[in-house]
Design an enzyme around this catalytic site. Structure first.
Site, PDB file in Angstrom:
ATOM      1  N   THR A  41     -52.389   9.988 -39.974  1.00 26.15           N
ATOM      2  CA  THR A  41     -51.806  10.949 -40.079  1.00 26.15           C
ATOM      3  C   THR A  41     -51.056  12.102 -40.661  1.00 26.15           C
ATOM      4  O   THR A  41     -50.235  12.645 -40.748  1.00 26.15           O
ATOM      5  CB  THR A  41     -50.386   9.769 -40.275  1.00 26.15           C
ATOM      6  OG1 THR A  41     -49.784   9.085 -41.176  1.00 26.15           O
ATOM      7  CG2 THR A  41     -50.662   8.514 -38.649  1.00 26.15           C
ATOM      8  N   LYS A  87     -47.759  11.193 -37.001  1.00 31.70           N
ATOM      9  CA  LYS A  87     -46.680  11.990 -37.902  1.00 31.70           C
ATOM     10  C   LYS A  87     -44.560  11.787 -37.109  1.00 31.70           C
ATOM     11  O   LYS A  87     -45.072  12.891 -36.671  1.00 31.70           O
ATOM     12  CB  LYS A  87     -46.661  12.265 -38.779  1.00 31.70           C
ATOM     13  CG  LYS A  87     -46.421  12.600 -40.315  1.00 31.70           C
ATOM     14  CD  LYS A  87     -46.783  10.878 -40.814  1.00 31.70           C
ATOM     15  CE  LYS A  87     -47.822  11.849 -42.437  1.00 31.70           C
ATOM     16  NZ  LYS A  87     -48.682  10.807 -42.816  1.00 31.70           N
ATOM     17  N   GLN A 122     -17.867  12.175 -13.355  1.00 32.54           N
ATOM     18  CA  GLN A 122     -19.598  11.776 -12.764  1.00 32.54           C
ATOM     19  C   GLN A 122     -19.242  13.304 -11.894  1.00 32.54           C
ATOM     20  O   GLN A 122     -20.467  14.232 -11.584  1.00 32.54           O
ATOM     21  CB  GLN A 122     -19.266  10.759 -11.413  1.00 32.54           C
ATOM     22  CG  GLN A 122     -19.623   9.219 -12.019  1.00 32.54           C
ATOM     23  CD  GLN A 122     -18.263   8.530 -12.575  1.00 32.54           C
ATOM     24  OE1 GLN A 122     -17.186   9.326 -13.162  1.00 32.54           O
ATOM     25  NE2 GLN A 122     -18.270   7.991 -12.541  1.00 32.54           N
ATOM     26  N   HIS A 128     -11.595   7.829 -25.054  1.00 31.99           N
ATOM     27  CA  HIS A 128     -11.217   7.498 -24.130  1.00 31.99           C
ATOM     28  C   HIS A 128      -9.497   8.108 -25.544  1.00 31.99           C
ATOM     29  O   HIS A 128     -10.073   6.952 -26.325  1.00 31.99           O
ATOM     30  CB  HIS A 128     -10.796   5.974 -23.976  1.00 31.99           C
ATOM     31  CG  HIS A 128     -11.318   5.615 -23.097  1.00 31.99           C
ATOM     32  ND1 HIS A 128     -11.521   6.219 -21.904  1.00 31.99           N
ATOM     33  CD2 HIS A 128     -12.845   5.017 -23.065  1.00 31.99           C
ATOM     34  CE1 HIS A 128     -12.668   5.693 -20.812  1.00 31.99           C
ATOM     35  NE2 HIS A 128     -12.775   4.712 -21.860  1.00 31.99           N
ATOM     36  N   ARG A 130      -4.731  13.931 -17.794  1.00 33.34           N
ATOM     37  CA  ARG A 130      -5.469  12.822 -18.937  1.00 33.34           C
ATOM     38  C   ARG A 130      -6.442  13.641 -19.869  1.00 33.34           C
ATOM     39  O   ARG A 130      -6.186  15.119 -19.268  1.00 33.34           O
ATOM     40  CB  ARG A 130      -6.569  11.612 -18.490  1.00 33.34           C
ATOM     41  CG  ARG A 130      -7.789  12.368 -17.929  1.00 33.34           C
ATOM     42  CD  ARG A 130      -8.604  10.968 -17.264  1.00 33.34           C
ATOM     43  NE  ARG A 130      -9.631  11.533 -16.655  1.00 33.34           N
ATOM     44  CZ  ARG A 130     -11.217  10.229 -16.696  1.00 33.34           C
ATOM     45  NH1 ARG A 130     -10.943   9.929 -16.766  1.00 33.34           N
ATOM     46  NH2 ARG A 130     -12.003  11.355 -16.104  1.00 33.34           N
TER      47      ARG A 130
HETATM   48  O1  URC Z   1     -14.687   9.457 -14.950  1.00 27.66           O
HETATM   49  C1  URC Z   1     -14.537   8.790 -15.083  1.00 27.66           C
HETATM   50  N1  URC Z   1     -15.271   8.163 -14.273  1.00 27.66           N
HETATM   51  C2  URC Z   1     -15.139   6.366 -14.745  1.00 27.66           C
HETATM   52  O2  URC Z   1     -16.161   6.279 -14.350  1.00 27.66           O
HETATM   53  C3  URC Z   1     -14.010   5.951 -14.882  1.00 27.66           C
HETATM   54  N2  URC Z   1     -14.006   4.609 -15.200  1.00 27.66           N
HETATM   55  C4  URC Z   1     -12.757   4.411 -16.129  1.00 27.66           C
HETATM   56  O3  URC Z   1     -12.137   3.418 -16.362  1.00 27.66           O
HETATM   57  N3  URC Z   1     -12.323   5.858 -16.304  1.00 27.66           N
HETATM   58  C5  URC Z   1     -12.971   6.710 -15.746  1.00 27.66           C
HETATM   59  N4  URC Z   1     -13.125   7.993 -15.640  1.00 27.66           N
END
Ligand code: URC
Length: 347
Positions: free
Chosen positions: A97, A49, A275, A303, A221
């Protein structure tokens, strides 16, 4: 608590309670009668369920007006010897269920419902212990967050505000042990949709360039994302071990450390990339919380695009003069990783 003692639990054999109905042998299976082709075999099946909504009110033992509310949306799926229900239209192995849904309510009444990790482990163990032919149970719980209301500067005794932003989940798998009883329990907890933004303190430069590249290097940024982090605990021997961990606040502590590390590193680090930042969050948390085996983080890179305005009286609005940005919903970057305590081959 008596629920772990063998004598309390009676396993129900499949086929035990189907007498008034045609036996599988006497009936024609749907697949037979439909004369469908012989290709294909059932290789995996799980059922149960979903979207079982339950709210529990707990009353303070010393003051019944002071109350706590816990609301879950539960999905509970079972696996076991249920193949014949698919292949021969034999419903006898099916724990309906509807029965699974009823059990969620009974267990919510009988057991402590918090933390969700423990509720999931106890619920899942019930199915594996009660039905001999059910070999694993998979409980996903979505937590509905109610925060105590503050009225005239004081916490109200029984009124709450819903928090619809950040969401929390637990995923619990209970497997049958070698003795046929509910045994190993795997638990992953998750935080999702914690939306954050920093207006500076984020960079992205030095990335690979070729003829397809238009993005410029930047050392300043906007960084914004919806945090989705899952942390998997080392396997528990059984639900009793989960109960012991819950008593030690292992689950609450893991959540709090993960969340505060995430916010602290996001805010304070001059991020070289999504990352690198997510890796640091995971590593710090794994170092600080011994019960966690691995952490998976998934982050959209939302973005905020610089907007040239020089067409209007030569207005400067890019680079160090950027003030007005365009938030974009798509496309977005999507960066994921899993960091494990122990070295593991990458798939
Ligand atoms: O932190 C980021 N990682 C990316 O892999 C990536 N690729 C991108 O166009 N901008 C960013 N910024």
């Amino acid at each position: 608590m008596t629920k772990y003692t063998d004598s309390k639990v009676h396993k129900v054999e499949a086929n035990q309670a189907t007498a008034p109905f045609a036996t599988p042998e006497s009936s024609t299976s749907i697949s037979d009668s439909a004369n469908v082709g012989a290709e294909g075999q059932l290789s995996w099946a799980r059922y149960g369920k979903d979207n079982v909504r339950v709210l529990k009110v707990s009353r303070d033992p010393t003051d019944r007006e002071t109350q706590h509310v816990t609301e879950y949306v539960v999905c509970c799926l079972l696996e076991g010897n249920v193949d014949r229900s698919y292949t021969h239209a034999d419903n006898s192995p099916i724990v309906a269920t509807d029965t699974i849904k009823n059990t969620v309510f009974i267990k919510a009444k009988e057991n402590a419902i918090e933390p969700a990790e423990l509720f999931g482990a106890e619920l899942g163990s019930h199915f594996v212990n009660t039905y001999k032919h059910i070999h694993s149970a998979h409980v996903d719980i979505s937590l509905v967050t109610w925060t105590r209301m503050s009225v005239a500067g004081k916490p109200h005794k029984h009124s709450f505000v819903a928090n619809k932003n950040e969401r929390n989940f637990v995923h619990v798998d209970v497997f049958e042990g070698a003795n046929g009883r509910a045994g190993p329990v795997s638990i992953t907890s998750q935080l999702k949709d914690l939306t954050v933004l920093k207006s500076t303190g984020s960079m992205f430069y030095g990335f690979h360039r070729d003829e397809y590249t238009t993005l410029k290097d930047t050392n300043d940024r906007i960084l914004s994302t919806d945090i989705d982090a899952s942390w998997r605990f080392g396997q528990f021997e059984n639900a009793a071990a989960v109960a012991a961990a819950a008593k030690d606040n292992v689950f609450k502590n893991a959540y709090e450390v993960l969340r505060s590390n995430t916010l602290e590193i996001f805010a304070t680090q001059n991020s070289p990339s999504v990352q690198a930042t997510m890796y640091d969050i995971a590593r710090k948390t794994i170092a600080e919380v011994p019960s966690i085996d691995n952490i998976t983080i998934s982050l959209p890179n939302k973005h905020y695009v610089e907007l040239p305005l020089d067409w209007y009286k030569g207005t400067q609005n890019t680079g160090k003069n950027a003030e007005v940005y365009v938030p974009t919903s798509d496309p977005n970057g999507l960066i994921k990783c899993t960091v494990s305590r122990h070295a593991r081959a990458k798939l």
